[in-house]
Motif scaffolding. Structure first.
Motif, PDB file in Angstrom:
ATOM      1  N   CYS A   1       0.845  -1.199   0.000  1.00 45.85           N
ATOM      2  CA  CYS A   1       0.000   0.000   0.000  1.00 45.85           C
ATOM      3  C   CYS A   1       0.878   1.247   0.000  1.00 45.85           C
ATOM      4  CB  CYS A   1      -0.915  -0.010   1.221  1.00 45.85           C
ATOM      5  SG  CYS A   1      -1.971   1.457   1.365  1.00 45.85           S
ATOM      6  N   GLU A   2       0.564   2.161  -0.908  1.00 48.22           N
ATOM      7  CA  GLU A   2       1.345   3.401  -0.991  1.00 48.22           C
ATOM      8  C   GLU A   2       1.032   4.357   0.147  1.00 48.22           C
ATOM      9  OE1 GLU A   2       0.644   5.089  -4.814  1.00 48.22           O
ATOM     10  OE2 GLU A   2       2.031   3.731  -5.838  1.00 48.22           O
ATOM     11  N   ASN A   3      -0.028   4.088   0.896  1.00 49.42           N
ATOM     12  CA  ASN A   3      -0.417   4.998   1.983  1.00 49.42           C
ATOM     13  C   ASN A   3       0.120   4.534   3.330  1.00 49.42           C
ATOM     14  OD1 ASN A   3      -1.971   7.309   3.015  1.00 49.42           O
ATOM     15  ND2 ASN A   3      -3.292   5.763   3.946  1.00 49.42           N
ATOM     16  N   CYS A   4      -0.175   3.290   3.685  1.00 49.52           N
ATOM     17  CA  CYS A   4       0.245   2.792   5.008  1.00 49.52           C
ATOM     18  C   CYS A   4       1.479   1.900   4.944  1.00 49.52           C
ATOM     19  CB  CYS A   4      -0.910   2.039   5.677  1.00 49.52           C
ATOM     20  SG  CYS A   4      -1.374   0.493   4.847  1.00 49.52           S
ATOM     21  N   GLY A   5       1.842   1.440   3.748  1.00 46.69           N
ATOM     22  CA  GLY A   5       3.017   0.596   3.604  1.00 46.69           C
ATOM     23  C   GLY A   5       2.777  -0.875   3.857  1.00 46.69           C
ATOM     24  N   GLY A   6       1.558  -1.233   4.252  1.00 37.10           N
ATOM     25  CA  GLY A   6       1.252  -2.640   4.513  1.00 37.10           C
ATOM     26  C   GLY A   6       1.007  -3.410   3.232  1.00 37.10           C
ATOM     27  N   GLU A   7       0.948  -4.728   3.361  1.00 37.53           N
ATOM     28  CA  GLU A   7       0.707  -5.574   2.203  1.00 37.53           C
ATOM     29  C   GLU A   7      -0.755  -5.477   1.775  1.00 37.53           C
ATOM     30  OE1 GLU A   7       1.943  -9.582   2.464  1.00 37.53           O
ATOM     31  OE2 GLU A   7       4.004  -9.116   3.067  1.00 37.53           O
ATOM     32  N   ILE A   8      -0.956  -5.393   0.472  1.00 36.70           N
ATOM     33  CA  ILE A   8      -2.313  -5.405  -0.073  1.00 36.70           C
ATOM     34  C   ILE A   8      -2.761  -6.863  -0.156  1.00 36.70           C
ATOM     35  CG2 ILE A   8      -3.760  -4.824  -2.058  1.00 36.70           C
ATOM     36  CD1 ILE A   8      -1.774  -2.622  -2.741  1.00 36.70           C
TER      37      ILE A   8
ATOM     38  N   THR B   1      -3.114   0.271  -5.838  1.00 36.41           N
ATOM     39  CA  THR B   1      -1.980   0.882  -5.130  1.00 36.41           C
ATOM     40  C   THR B   1      -2.267   1.077  -3.646  1.00 36.41           C
ATOM     41  OG1 THR B   1      -2.784   3.111  -5.642  1.00 36.41           O
ATOM     42  CG2 THR B   1      -1.244   2.110  -7.201  1.00 36.41           C
ATOM     43  N   LEU B   2      -3.523   0.852  -3.240  1.00 35.54           N
ATOM     44  CA  LEU B   2      -3.912   1.039  -1.854  1.00 35.54           C
ATOM     45  C   LEU B   2      -4.625  -0.192  -1.328  1.00 35.54           C
ATOM     46  CD1 LEU B   2      -5.424   4.648  -2.136  1.00 35.54           C
ATOM     47  CD2 LEU B   2      -3.181   4.076  -1.178  1.00 35.54           C
TER      48      LEU B   2
ATOM     49  N   ARG C   1      -8.129   2.860   1.033  1.00 34.02           N
ATOM     50  CA  ARG C   1      -9.001   3.341  -0.030  1.00 34.02           C
ATOM     51  C   ARG C   1     -10.320   3.844   0.533  1.00 34.02           C
ATOM     52  NH1 ARG C   1      -8.999   5.758  -4.439  1.00 34.02           N
ATOM     53  NH2 ARG C   1      -7.425   4.340  -5.262  1.00 34.02           N
ATOM     54  N   GLU C   2     -10.906   3.105   1.470  1.00 30.79           N
ATOM     55  CA  GLU C   2     -12.182   3.512   2.071  1.00 30.79           C
ATOM     56  C   GLU C   2     -12.023   4.782   2.892  1.00 30.79           C
ATOM     57  OE1 GLU C   2     -13.359   0.044   4.213  1.00 30.79           O
ATOM     58  OE2 GLU C   2     -14.355  -0.872   2.471  1.00 30.79           O
ATOM     59  N   GLU C   3     -10.877   4.922   3.599  1.00 27.19           N
ATOM     60  CA  GLU C   3     -10.647   6.127   4.388  1.00 27.19           C
ATOM     61  C   GLU C   3     -10.511   7.353   3.489  1.00 27.19           C
ATOM     62  OE1 GLU C   3      -7.231   5.431   6.774  1.00 27.19           O
ATOM     63  OE2 GLU C   3      -8.278   4.117   8.209  1.00 27.19           O
ATOM     64  N   ILE C   4      -9.807   7.217   2.380  1.00 29.59           N
ATOM     65  CA  ILE C   4      -9.625   8.336   1.455  1.00 29.59           C
ATOM     66  C   ILE C   4     -10.960   8.725   0.816  1.00 29.59           C
ATOM     67  CG2 ILE C   4      -8.599   8.991  -0.754  1.00 29.59           C
ATOM     68  CD1 ILE C   4      -6.130   7.379   0.051  1.00 29.59           C
ATOM     69  N   GLU C   5     -11.755   7.731   0.433  1.00 29.96           N
ATOM     70  CA  GLU C   5     -13.056   8.019  -0.161  1.00 29.96           C
ATOM     71  C   GLU C   5     -13.987   8.671   0.847  1.00 29.96           C
ATOM     72  OE1 GLU C   5     -14.475   4.361  -1.757  1.00 29.96           O
ATOM     73  OE2 GLU C   5     -13.211   4.479  -3.552  1.00 29.96           O
TER      74      GLU C   5
ATOM     75  N   TYR D   1     -15.808  12.465   0.610  1.00 32.65           N
ATOM     76  CA  TYR D   1     -17.248  12.678   0.666  1.00 32.65           C
ATOM     77  C   TYR D   1     -17.623  13.729   1.702  1.00 32.65           C
ATOM     78  CZ  TYR D   1     -17.764   8.458  -2.148  1.00 32.65           C
ATOM     79  OH  TYR D   1     -17.704   7.527  -3.154  1.00 32.65           O
ATOM     80  N   THR D   2     -16.831  13.854   2.766  1.00 36.58           N
ATOM     81  CA  THR D   2     -17.161  14.789   3.842  1.00 36.58           C
ATOM     82  C   THR D   2     -16.363  16.087   3.744  1.00 36.58           C
ATOM     83  OG1 THR D   2     -15.520  13.722   5.282  1.00 36.58           O
ATOM     84  CG2 THR D   2     -17.774  12.898   5.402  1.00 36.58           C
TER      85      THR D   2
END
Length: 208
Positions: free
Chosen positions: A92-99, A111-112, A117-121, A125-126
């Motif tokens: 993951c390009e955001n947290c560095g963990g394995e996808i 890439t996430l 991905r859910e946190e960014i979306e 939205y908010t």
């Protein structure tokens, strides 16, 4: 990720890349770069067959949108192949963990991880309106002033003035609307006055 699994993803990405390139070429070869008048066969853009030209315009716009979408996916596929070469594929390009493999099986160019991905979306939205809008004056600032201590003519008033003559909406687009007169918000709100009593004229008082 072991080497065999990584090579499987590389093979899949290369296959998807080839298909995307073929689809893009097919769209480009369909005459998308030529003038619409020549492709449609019409002698003029101003004739008695405006509906035919409208259909051609719609199809041209759809082809352009499909091609651009394929180009975006192709770039993601190429980036994923680059990550395989660099040894960073599957992280993951955001947290560095394995996808998770399940996600990569579904979207091999992801890439996430799903959580990021859910946190960014959710954040998108908010997202609040830019704070600069409060300091910028119309017409560049926000002019819908509901909820604020303002009785001036604002964007909502301007919208109500024109919406009563019709819009692209229909009653089915607005919850609770039964006719075309109900399709814009606050249609009963007085226009040009603060209170309904301000609309009374001398003749109205005498007639009462």
């Amino acid at each position: 990720m072991d080497k065999k699994l990584l090579e499987n993803f590389r093979t899949r990405l290369l296959h998807e890349k080839k298909e995307l390139e073929q689809e893009i070429k097919k769209i480009n070869d369909s005459g998308i770069g030529e003038p619409l008048k020549e492709v449609s066969g019409e002698l003029s853009s101003y004739d008695n067959h405006s509906s035919d030209l409208g259909a051609e315009t719609f199809e041209r716009g759809k082809d352009i949108a499909l091609r651009d979408n394929q180009k975006v996916i192709l770039k993601k596929v190429n980036d994923a192949l680059g990550r395989i070469d660099k040894g960073s594929y599957g992280y993951c390009e955001n947290c560095g963990g394995e996808i998770p493999l399940e996600r990569l099986e579904a979207v091999p160019y992801a890439t996430l991880c799903l959580r990021c991905r859910e946190e960014i979306e959710a954040r998108s939205y908010t997202m609040k309106r830019p704070v600069e809008e409060k300091a910028i004056s119309p017409p560049f600032g926000r002019t819908f002033l509901d909820g604020e201590d303002s009785t001036g003519y604002d964007g909502e008033d301007a919208w109500q003035e024109v919406a009563r003559y019709g819009s692209a909406n229909s009653p089915q687009d607005v919850g609770g609307a039964e006719s075309y007169e109900d399709i814009y918000i606050d249609k009963e709100e007085p226009r040009g006055t603060v209170e309904r009593i301000d609309n009374l004229s001398k003749e109205d008082v005498i007639n009462e």
